[in-house]
Design a protein around this motif. Structure first.
Motif, short mmCIF file in Angstrom:
data_model
loop_
_atom_site.label_atom_id
_atom_site.label_comp_id
_atom_site.label_asym_id
_atom_site.label_seq_id
_atom_site.Cartn_x
_atom_site.Cartn_y
_atom_site.Cartn_z
N GLU A 16 -34.50 88.09 36.79
CA GLU A 16 -34.90 87.33 35.62
C GLU A 16 -33.97 86.15 35.38
O GLU A 16 -34.17 85.36 34.46
N GLY A 17 -32.96 86.07 36.16
CA GLY A 17 -32.06 84.94 36.04
C GLY A 17 -30.86 85.09 35.13
O GLY A 17 -30.17 84.12 34.83
N LEU A 18 -30.58 86.30 34.73
CA LEU A 18 -29.42 86.47 33.85
C LEU A 18 -28.15 86.33 34.70
O LEU A 18 -28.16 86.62 35.87
N SER A 19 -27.10 85.88 34.05
CA SER A 19 -25.86 85.69 34.80
C SER A 19 -25.20 87.04 35.04
O SER A 19 -25.52 88.03 34.37
N ALA A 20 -24.31 87.07 35.97
CA ALA A 20 -23.63 88.33 36.30
C ALA A 20 -22.91 88.90 35.09
O ALA A 20 -22.93 90.11 34.87
N SER A 21 -22.30 88.06 34.31
CA SER A 21 -21.57 88.58 33.16
C SER A 21 -22.51 89.15 32.11
O SER A 21 -22.20 90.13 31.44
N GLN A 22 -23.66 88.54 31.96
CA GLN A 22 -24.62 89.04 30.99
C GLN A 22 -25.15 90.39 31.43
O GLN A 22 -25.34 91.29 30.62
N ILE A 23 -25.39 90.50 32.71
CA ILE A 23 -25.88 91.76 33.24
C ILE A 23 -24.81 92.83 33.06
O ILE A 23 -25.09 93.95 32.65
N ALA A 24 -23.59 92.45 33.33
CA ALA A 24 -22.49 93.41 33.18
C ALA A 24 -22.41 93.88 31.74
O ALA A 24 -22.17 95.04 31.46
N ALA A 25 -22.64 92.94 30.83
CA ALA A 25 -22.58 93.29 29.40
C ALA A 25 -23.67 94.28 29.03
O ALA A 25 -23.46 95.19 28.25
N GLN A 26 -24.83 94.10 29.60
CA GLN A 26 -25.93 95.01 29.28
C GLN A 26 -25.73 96.38 29.88
O GLN A 26 -26.02 97.39 29.27
N LEU A 27 -25.25 96.39 31.08
CA LEU A 27 -25.04 97.67 31.73
C LEU A 27 -23.90 98.41 31.05
O LEU A 27 -23.96 99.59 30.81
N ILE A 36 -21.47 91.21 40.60
CA ILE A 36 -21.62 90.27 41.71
C ILE A 36 -21.43 90.98 43.04
O ILE A 36 -22.18 90.77 43.99
N GLY A 37 -20.43 91.83 43.09
CA GLY A 37 -20.18 92.56 44.31
C GLY A 37 -21.38 93.39 44.70
O GLY A 37 -21.80 93.41 45.86
N LYS A 38 -21.96 94.04 43.72
CA LYS A 38 -23.12 94.88 43.97
C LYS A 38 -24.30 94.03 44.42
O LYS A 38 -25.05 94.41 45.33
N VAL A 39 -24.46 92.91 43.78
CA VAL A 39 -25.56 92.02 44.12
C VAL A 39 -25.48 91.64 45.59
O VAL A 39 -26.47 91.63 46.31
N HIS A 40 -24.28 91.37 46.03
CA HIS A 40 -24.11 90.99 47.43
C HIS A 40 -24.42 92.15 48.36
O HIS A 40 -25.07 91.99 49.39
N ARG A 41 -23.94 93.31 47.97
CA ARG A 41 -24.17 94.47 48.82
C ARG A 41 -25.66 94.78 48.92
O ARG A 41 -26.14 95.27 49.93
N LEU A 42 -26.36 94.48 47.85
CA LEU A 42 -27.80 94.73 47.84
C LEU A 42 -28.52 93.61 48.56
O LEU A 42 -29.72 93.61 48.71
N LYS A 43 -27.76 92.63 48.96
CA LYS A 43 -28.33 91.48 49.66
C LYS A 43 -29.37 90.73 48.85
O LYS A 43 -30.34 90.22 49.40
N LEU A 44 -29.18 90.68 47.56
CA LEU A 44 -30.16 89.92 46.77
C LEU A 44 -29.46 88.76 46.09
O LEU A 44 -29.63 88.49 44.92
N SER A 45 -28.68 88.10 46.87
CA SER A 45 -27.92 86.98 46.35
C SER A 45 -28.76 85.83 45.83
O SER A 45 -29.26 85.87 44.73
#
Length: 174
Positions: A16-27, A36-45
DNA sequence: CCCTGATTCGC
DNA sequence: GCGAATCAGG
């Protein structure tokens, strides 16, 4: 810990385009770096246009040299908390995030603050949940943001930015 | 200074 | 696999 649910939420919010920090805040419970690290590992950069700058290499870990009495270690994320931002609420929250600093002038509300009587979902609030109100306090739909609100204030990062916007800046945007 | 994502690498 | 530290940039 990245449970299937959390990964799912991550995928969704990232898409949806949320920034990594925003996602971190929600989680909650994780730093933006973790996200960000997870995003990379999931290969959905890559996600549309961002700061995607190609050329990047080496780091040459420089020697630590003198230990320098560095400041505090920085606590960052809270323990487990797991933020109950699930189901219904999630969808709504996502919408708020998608349209950032667009319409931010809600009346001072000061005295309208949650009727001390009614069935306030206020009971769901804890020291770490964002207390940003959504909806008309007089309707059933009224609820609080409820996202992870670190130790920096009563709101989550997102709502803090809206709530504590400098007077000068507000004027400029008007 | 605020923020963004990207990369490295010890754990 | 995880994520802090770091880097590069807006």
């Amino acid at each position: 810990m990245w449970t299937d649910e959390r990964v799912e939420t991550l995928r969704k919010l990232w898409a949806e385009g949320l920034s990594a920090s925003q996602i971190a805040a929600q989680l909650g419970g994780v730093s933006r770096n973790a996200v960000i690290g997870k995003v990379h590992r999931l290969k959905l950069s890559s996600r549309g246009r961002t700061t995607a700058a190609p050329t990047r290499q080496k780091k040459t870990v420089q020697a630590p040299v003198a230990t320098v009495t560095k400041a505090a270690p920085r606590p960052v994320a809270a323990p487990t908390r797991t933020v109950t931002a699930t189901v219904g609420a999630t969808a709504l929250q996502a919408q708020f995030e998608v349209e950032p600093v667009a319409r931010q002038y809600l009346r001072p509300v000061e005295n309208v603050v949650v009727p001390i009587s009614r069935h306030l979902q206020l009971v769901d609030l804890t020291e770490r949940t964002c207390k940003w109100p959504n909806g008309d306090p007089l309707t059933e739909e009224f609820h609080f943001c409820g996202n992870e609100a670190g130790e920096t204030g009563p709101y989550c990062r997102y709502h803090s930015k809206i709530a504590f916007q400098p007077a000068a800046e507000r004027r400029r945007l008007r």
